[in-house]
Design an enzyme around this catalytic site. Structure first.
Site, PDB file in Angstrom:
ATOM      1  N   GLU A  62      45.875  34.558  34.825  1.00 50.64           N
ATOM      2  CA  GLU A  62      47.071  33.853  35.271  1.00 50.64           C
ATOM      3  C   GLU A  62      48.283  34.779  35.350  1.00 50.64           C
ATOM      4  O   GLU A  62      49.378  34.337  35.665  1.00 50.64           O
ATOM      5  CB  GLU A  62      47.371  32.686  34.330  1.00 50.64           C
ATOM      6  N   ARG A  96      49.432  39.373  35.608  1.00 50.92           N
ATOM      7  CA  ARG A  96      49.262  40.597  36.382  1.00 50.92           C
ATOM      8  C   ARG A  96      48.303  41.554  35.677  1.00 50.92           C
ATOM      9  O   ARG A  96      48.498  41.891  34.518  1.00 50.92           O
ATOM     10  CB  ARG A  96      50.616  41.272  36.578  1.00 50.92           C
ATOM     11  N   ALA A 105      53.244  34.760  23.350  1.00 50.47           N
ATOM     12  CA  ALA A 105      54.008  34.627  24.588  1.00 50.47           C
ATOM     13  C   ALA A 105      55.345  35.353  24.480  1.00 50.47           C
ATOM     14  O   ALA A 105      56.037  35.269  23.467  1.00 50.47           O
ATOM     15  CB  ALA A 105      54.243  33.147  24.901  1.00 50.47           C
ATOM     16  N   LYS A 115      52.665  52.393  14.405  1.00 49.96           N
ATOM     17  CA  LYS A 115      52.858  52.282  15.842  1.00 49.96           C
ATOM     18  C   LYS A 115      51.676  51.533  16.439  1.00 49.96           C
ATOM     19  O   LYS A 115      50.547  51.656  15.962  1.00 49.96           O
ATOM     20  CB  LYS A 115      53.004  53.665  16.473  1.00 49.96           C
ATOM     21  N   ARG A 171      56.217  38.111  17.294  1.00 51.24           N
ATOM     22  CA  ARG A 171      57.556  38.574  16.937  1.00 51.24           C
ATOM     23  C   ARG A 171      58.169  37.612  15.915  1.00 51.24           C
ATOM     24  O   ARG A 171      58.117  36.389  16.112  1.00 51.24           O
ATOM     25  CB  ARG A 171      58.453  38.667  18.170  1.00 51.24           C
ATOM     26  N   SER A 193      60.725  35.447  14.416  1.00 50.76           N
ATOM     27  CA  SER A 193      61.854  34.774  15.071  1.00 50.76           C
ATOM     28  C   SER A 193      63.178  34.983  14.348  1.00 50.76           C
ATOM     29  O   SER A 193      64.246  34.777  14.924  1.00 50.76           O
ATOM     30  CB  SER A 193      61.560  33.267  15.183  1.00 50.76           C
TER      31      SER A 193
END
Length: 344
Positions: free
Chosen positions: A221, A223, A280, A304, A318, A320
């Site tokens: 859905e 690239r 996302a 890393k 991530r 928040s």
């Protein structure tokens, strides 16, 4: 002359008024053709070795068809059809997989990828961009840009519309190859040279570049950039779902393991192992600093992202509150990965 070839194909294509190739269609390209077939073709067209694209006449195509009949019935039948052509014909012979030297050679290697005869980054595509002319892809085929205004006027004078679908070096794959067992919601978003594996579904916003693709079954859905190859999905229905960006290119190969989920507007710059999830909106590059957490969400160390490449069962997210990129592993990651797949 050695009778061993890397690839052989009989093609029909388009030239501009100066006799320069714009594109070539190979209906049945061969990888490592039989020596007897190579020898028969070489004797008729005067091939003496190396990588060459040799233009042939209709009469030569007919002679080739007769010579190939006892050696390869399918190629003989193709040549019989080509002998009736009103368009330029070419025989492209690649003795070795080396840097490209002509437009017909470039198109042959793109066909090998889309016919699933080789996988992304298994071919030497050095020098491909200068050899692919930027042309208008129209309802009347490929047209040289310098000749387009006159062709548009000619069409209008006949009461016709010459529709220009795109102006690009690469055509869409489905004008040349339609692989078996795939669903393509918008075929214009898949370039010739893409490898689309059996069982792959590409949704309307999905995109697959040349020298990239999916092993299948997969759900695409987002690239899939050049240099990326998405591995097989799980047998339990998810496949590998990509809604973000998978970036490769150059000499970098970005592989995606089985059963991965890359969320909407997310992206990766590292290879993923099996059953990885990228939250996302999160883009993970090789140099991204990642807080590695244990099962109790306690910080173990900062690494890393490249150090986590190809590792299975990872969840990238991530924080928040702090904005830090975090990675959970082992049992917790597996459970969260499964939960996210069940809601996708």
């Amino acid at each position: 002359m050695s009778h061993s070839l890397f690839s052989l194909a009989f093609g029909i294509g388009t030239q501009n008024r100066a006799g320069q190739w714009l594109e070539v269609f190979y209906a049945q390209p061969l990888l490592h053709p039989a020596g007897e077939l190579t020898e028969a073709v070489a004797n008729i067209i005067g091939y003496s070795g190396g990588n060459q694209a040799i233009t042939i006449t209709n009469a030569q195509a007919a002679v080739l068809a007769a010579a190939c009949k006892p050696l390869n019935a399918e190629q003989s039948a193709l040549l019989t059809r080509l002998a009736e052509s009103h368009r330029p014909l070419v025989v492209t012979l690649l003795e070795t997989d080396t840097a490209l030297c002509s437009t017909p050679e470039a198109y042959l290697k793109l066909h090998l990828l889309s016919h699933r005869l080789v996988k992304p980054h298994a071919l030497n595509l050095s020098g491909i961009f200068p050899l692919l002319p930027n042309v208008a892809w129209t309802s009347q085929g490929a047209i040289d840009l310098s000749e387009l205004p006159e062709r548009q006027l000619e069409a209008r004078l006949k009461g016709e519309l010459l529709e220009v679908f795109s102006v690009d070096k690469f055509p869409k794959m489905t004008d040349y190859v339609v692989p078996t067992g795939v669903r393509l919601a918008d075929s214009a978003r898949i370039r010739l040279g893409a490898y689309v594996g059996e069982g792959t579904t590409v949704m309307h916003e999905g995109f697959i570049n040349f020298n990239a693709g999916t092993e299948g079954p997969n759900m695409i859905e987002g690239r899939v950039s050049a240099g990326v190859f998405v591995g097989k999905g799980s047998d339990l229905g998810g496949g590998c779902s990509t809604m973000g960006t998978l970036s490769g290119g150059g000499n970098i190969v970005i592989s995606v393991g089985q059963g991965c989920l890359i969320g909407a507007n997310a992206g990766i710059g590292i290879p993923l192992g099996d059953r990885n999830t990228v939250e996302a909106g999160l883009y993970v590059t090789a140099g991204t600093k990642v807080n590695l957490l244990d099962e109790r969400n306690q910080l173990v160390q900062v690494v890393k992202a490249r150090e986590l490449a190809n590792q299975p069962d990872l969840l990238f997210r991530r924080n928040s509150q702090t904005g830090a990129v975090e990675c959970k592993t082992h049992k917790t990651a597996i459970e969260l990965n499964a939960a996210l797949h069940s809601h996708n």
